[in-house]
Motif scaffolding. Structure first.
Motif, PDB file in Angstrom:
ATOM      1  N   GLY A  20       0.446  -0.984  -0.084  1.00 37.88           N
ATOM      2  CA  GLY A  20       0.583  -0.391  -0.194  1.00 37.88           C
ATOM      3  C   GLY A  20       0.897   1.177  -0.039  1.00 37.88           C
ATOM      4  O   GLY A  20       1.843   1.223   0.003  1.00 37.88           O
ATOM      5  N   GLU A  21       0.246   2.230  -0.584  1.00 41.48           N
ATOM      6  CA  GLU A  21       0.337   3.217  -0.464  1.00 41.48           C
ATOM      7  C   GLU A  21       1.049   3.651   0.472  1.00 41.48           C
ATOM      8  O   GLU A  21       2.666   4.704   0.807  1.00 41.48           O
ATOM      9  CB  GLU A  21      -0.117   4.693  -1.089  1.00 41.48           C
ATOM     10  N   GLY A  22       0.550   3.555   1.872  1.00 43.93           N
ATOM     11  CA  GLY A  22       1.241   4.464   3.430  1.00 43.93           C
ATOM     12  C   GLY A  22       2.435   3.606   4.451  1.00 43.93           C
ATOM     13  O   GLY A  22       2.117   3.312   5.216  1.00 43.93           O
TER      14      GLY A  22
ATOM     15  N   ALA B  67       7.329   4.490   2.968  1.00 44.41           N
ATOM     16  CA  ALA B  67       8.412   5.690   3.859  1.00 44.41           C
ATOM     17  C   ALA B  67       9.877   5.724   4.202  1.00 44.41           C
ATOM     18  O   ALA B  67      10.437   6.989   3.899  1.00 44.41           O
ATOM     19  CB  ALA B  67       7.308   6.240   5.252  1.00 44.41           C
ATOM     20  N   LEU B  68      10.147   4.989   4.138  1.00 39.24           N
ATOM     21  CA  LEU B  68      11.423   4.426   5.172  1.00 39.24           C
ATOM     22  C   LEU B  68      12.536   4.336   3.577  1.00 39.24           C
ATOM     23  O   LEU B  68      13.336   5.335   2.990  1.00 39.24           O
ATOM     24  CB  LEU B  68      11.885   2.857   5.604  1.00 39.24           C
ATOM     25  N   ALA B  69      11.828   4.092   2.297  1.00 38.38           N
ATOM     26  CA  ALA B  69      12.876   4.274   1.225  1.00 38.38           C
ATOM     27  C   ALA B  69      12.877   5.639   0.744  1.00 38.38           C
ATOM     28  O   ALA B  69      14.141   6.269   0.388  1.00 38.38           O
ATOM     29  CB  ALA B  69      11.689   3.107   0.014  1.00 38.38           C
ATOM     30  N   GLN B  70      11.431   6.490   1.121  1.00 38.60           N
ATOM     31  CA  GLN B  70      11.674   7.769   0.577  1.00 38.60           C
ATOM     32  C   GLN B  70      12.459   8.740   1.320  1.00 38.60           C
ATOM     33  O   GLN B  70      13.897   9.155   1.330  1.00 38.60           O
ATOM     34  CB  GLN B  70      10.526   8.522   1.221  1.00 38.60           C
TER      35      GLN B  70
ATOM     36  N   LEU C 247      18.666  10.515   2.590  1.00 36.71           N
ATOM     37  CA  LEU C 247      19.735  10.739   3.297  1.00 36.71           C
ATOM     38  C   LEU C 247      20.345  10.123   2.346  1.00 36.71           C
ATOM     39  O   LEU C 247      21.916  10.985   3.110  1.00 36.71           O
ATOM     40  CB  LEU C 247      19.621   9.440   4.112  1.00 36.71           C
ATOM     41  N   ALA C 248      20.773   9.237   1.355  1.00 36.58           N
ATOM     42  CA  ALA C 248      21.749   9.404   0.269  1.00 36.58           C
ATOM     43  C   ALA C 248      21.750  10.428  -0.243  1.00 36.58           C
ATOM     44  O   ALA C 248      23.326  11.182  -0.605  1.00 36.58           O
ATOM     45  CB  ALA C 248      20.915   8.811  -0.571  1.00 36.58           C
TER      46      ALA C 248
ATOM     47  N   ALA D   5      21.913   7.218   7.798  1.00 37.21           N
ATOM     48  CA  ALA D   5      22.066   6.165   6.775  1.00 37.21           C
ATOM     49  C   ALA D   5      21.944   4.956   6.782  1.00 37.21           C
ATOM     50  O   ALA D   5      20.684   3.617   6.667  1.00 37.21           O
ATOM     51  CB  ALA D   5      22.436   6.761   5.435  1.00 37.21           C
ATOM     52  N   GLU D   6      22.524   4.565   7.477  1.00 37.57           N
ATOM     53  CA  GLU D   6      22.920   3.046   8.333  1.00 37.57           C
ATOM     54  C   GLU D   6      22.103   2.536   9.188  1.00 37.57           C
ATOM     55  O   GLU D   6      21.374   1.369   9.315  1.00 37.57           O
ATOM     56  CB  GLU D   6      24.325   2.889   8.648  1.00 37.57           C
ATOM     57  N   GLN D   7      21.891   3.756  10.279  1.00 40.35           N
ATOM     58  CA  GLN D   7      20.864   2.865  10.845  1.00 40.35           C
ATOM     59  C   GLN D   7      18.793   2.923  10.356  1.00 40.35           C
ATOM     60  O   GLN D   7      18.053   1.864  10.291  1.00 40.35           O
ATOM     61  CB  GLN D   7      20.726   3.709  12.093  1.00 40.35           C
ATOM     62  N   ASN D   8      18.370   3.975   9.201  1.00 42.96           N
ATOM     63  CA  ASN D   8      17.560   3.485   8.184  1.00 42.96           C
ATOM     64  C   ASN D   8      17.518   1.858   7.914  1.00 42.96           C
ATOM     65  O   ASN D   8      16.188   1.260   7.736  1.00 42.96           O
ATOM     66  CB  ASN D   8      17.256   4.826   7.500  1.00 42.96           C
ATOM     67  N   HIS D   9      18.994   1.972   7.043  1.00 48.33           N
ATOM     68  CA  HIS D   9      19.112   0.477   6.551  1.00 48.33           C
ATOM     69  C   HIS D   9      18.658  -0.480   7.657  1.00 48.33           C
ATOM     70  O   HIS D   9      17.913  -1.873   7.084  1.00 48.33           O
ATOM     71  CB  HIS D   9      20.738   0.117   5.797  1.00 48.33           C
TER      72      HIS D   9
END
Length: 561
Positions: free
Chosen positions: A240-242, A247-250, A255-256, A269-273
């Motif tokens: 789904g969209e939400g 959201a984490l991909a965005q 962060l990139a 960025a590492e923590q998000n990954h």
């Protein structure tokens, strides 16, 4: 031994702590001063029945506490009894006793644990004997007389052998009796055992199966809800969209770009990954679990029926599943034995006869040893009695055969004849407390090395004696104090002089009320107290009191010898 006795609001005592010594402790004072209250307090801790009139006037309750130091082997016997009555074990060999009494009732504690009055009394029987105008006299019980005779004659090992033979015979007899039934009783019992055994055997129970079945039933019962929850969680994480992963991909793209101009963003960025990876694992686990959820209605019904069966079996044979399994095994074993019938019964009858012969042989061996020992015990006690003023007295031990039991096949009676021409009577039939106390003193002195009761109380054991006999009484109490803790209430200066330590009990007035006070006497105090007991505080009385402390009567006896 009794290390300390604390009393609060008992009769004339408002508050008192007594720390007696290890040997012969003399207790003296005027009649009515309160010496017997100390014994009453000790007897409360020994489990004697309490009279609420003992509570001090104006107080709502009274309390008695004691510390008793124990040594092997008594410590082991007390430890076994503590476990039996549900009390805590002794720490560092110290036993703590407490008893409270109020108008509404009383409570008793051993090492801080509440116990029954019967439990406290059983403990008291191991710890204290009181001889005098009290009834706490273990040697009046025939079972205790047998124990004393066995200890004196060192036949305890034979007694234990007889006890084992008795238990073996009794156990075989019980098994044989269980098989000796009428035909109707036998059929009824067979039917009942078969029903129980089949109920449990056919269920094919597994240990702790009820826990697993209940867990599986709960999951099967809520299977549809679980599938709905798993779909909802999957949508929230990755679909789904939400969805969280969208959201984490965005966040990852942002962060990139950020870390190209600011290296600090690389850590974020590492923590998000890592968060993305955890959510992906979570989604995979929930999806895998959902695939195993069974929506089969037949499986749900099967689990419900199994759960009902387990519940029924626990209700009939439980309360736990382990109890049900054990009951089934026991029923099966008893069923097989009963079905074997005549063969098993014949074997048990033969074994019972052999066990009976073994018991009779052990009891006969024990009885022979006792009959060899009994005259020596009687002579030894008689010698002690004659030194205590019973010049023509005789003490003897009567043994008669009876049906064998765990203590052998002997019926015992301690007999006493105080005067020439009078027949011997059972010890329990002696009417005079003065005679009884001196007989007990003679017996205790004879058995000092084998008697395990550590605290001996002699309440006016010197009643109606004087002169050399009183000195002999004191000498025996002192000798007994070498192996036991002896607490002796006395009105005889010859007896009191041989006690060490010496305590004086007196009444005094505090804040307008009479109370009992206890004082340990030093040498000058002892001389003054002994002089009072001799009739006054004249120079002659004081001089005689000092000579008593020096053991002058003993010196005279040696000179005469």
């Amino acid at each position: 031994m009794l290390s300390a006795l604390r009393i609060k609001n008992l009769a004339l005592i408002d508050e008192l702590r007594w720390e007696p010594g290890a040997g012969f402790n003399s207790l003296t004072g005027e009649t009515g001063a309160g010496k017997s209250i100390l014994i009453d307090a000790l007897m409360l801790l020994a489990g004697e029945r309490a009279d609420k009139t003992l509570i001090r006037s104006g107080a709502e309750s009274c309390a008695v506490e004691a510390e008793v130091a124990l040594r092997p082997p008594l410590l082991a016997r007390v430890g076994a009894l503590l476990e039996e009555i549900g009390a805590e074990r002794c720490e560092d060999g110290v036993l703590l006793l407490k008893r409270t009494l109020a108008a509404s009732g009383g409570r008793q504690f051993v090492n801080g644990s509440p116990v029954t009055l019967q439990g406290l009394k059983r403990l008291g029987d191991l710890l204290v004997d009181v001889h005098g105008p009290h009834d706490h006299q273990s040697l009046l019980r025939t079972e205790e007389q047998l124990r004393v005779l066995d200890a004196y004659g060192k036949t305890t090992g034979l007694r234990e052998e007889t006890a084992r033979a008795y238990e073996a015979w009794r156990e075989i007899g019980a098994r044989r009796a269980a098989l000796t039934l009428s035909e109707r009783e036998r059929e009824e019992k067979l039917e009942r055992l078969r029903r129980h055994h089949q109920d449990i055997e056919q269920a094919r129970l597994q240990p702790e199966e009820d826990v697993q079945v209940e867990r599986d039933f709960k999951l099967a019962h809520h299977a549809r809800q679980i599938l709905e929850w798993s779909s909802a969680v999957a949508a929230q994480i990755s679909e789904g969209e939400g969805a969280a992963l969208t959201a984490l991909a965005q966040v990852e793209r942002t962060l990139a770009a950020w870390q190209k101009i600011d290296p600090a963003a690389a850590a974020w960025a590492e923590q998000n990954h890592a968060a993305v990876a955890q959510l992906q694992d979570l989604a995979a686990e929930i999806s895998s679990y959902a695939e195993r959820v069974d929506l089969d209605g037949a499986r749900l019904q099967q689990l419900e029926e199994r759960m009902g069966l387990l519940h029924s079996l626990k209700k009939k044979y439980g309360p736990t599943l382990a109890d049900v399994i054990a009951h089934g095994a026991a029923a099966g074993e008893e069923l097989r034995a009963l079905e074997a019938g005549d063969e098993t019964l014949a074997r048990l009858e033969k074994e019972e006869a052999q066990a009976r012969r073994a018991l009779e042989q052990a009891a006969a061996k024990l009885g022979a040893a006792r009959r060899k020992t009994a005259p020596g015990l009687g002579e030894a006690v008689t010698r002690e009695l004659r030194e205590l003023g019973f010049k023509q007295a005789a003490f003897s031990v009567s043994l008669k055969e009876r049906e064998p039991g765990p203590a052998g096949a002997d019926e015992i009676e301690f007999l006493f004849a105080p005067n020439v021409g009078e027949g011997a009577q059972p010890l329990r039939a002696i009417a005079s407390s003065g005679e009884m106390a001196r007989v007990m003193l003679a017996v205790k002195t004879t058995l000092a090395e084998v008697d395990s009761v550590p605290i001996l109380v002699f309440d006016e054991v010197d009643a109606n004696v004087g002169g050399e006999t009183a000195w002999a009484v004191g000498r025996k109490l002192a000798r007994l104090g070498k192996t036991h803790q002896v607490l002796g209430i006395t009105h005889q200066p010859q007896v009191a002089a041989q006690g060490e330590p010496h305590f004086h009990v007196a009444k005094e007035v505090r804040d307008g009320r009479t109370a009992t006070a206890l004082q340990r006497l030093d040498k000058p105090g002892r001389i003054t107290e002994l002089a009072r007991m001799l009739g006054g505080k004249s120079k002659e009385s004081l001089a005689l009191a000092e000579r008593l402390l020096q053991g002058e009567p003993k010196k005279k006896e040696k000179a005469a010898a």
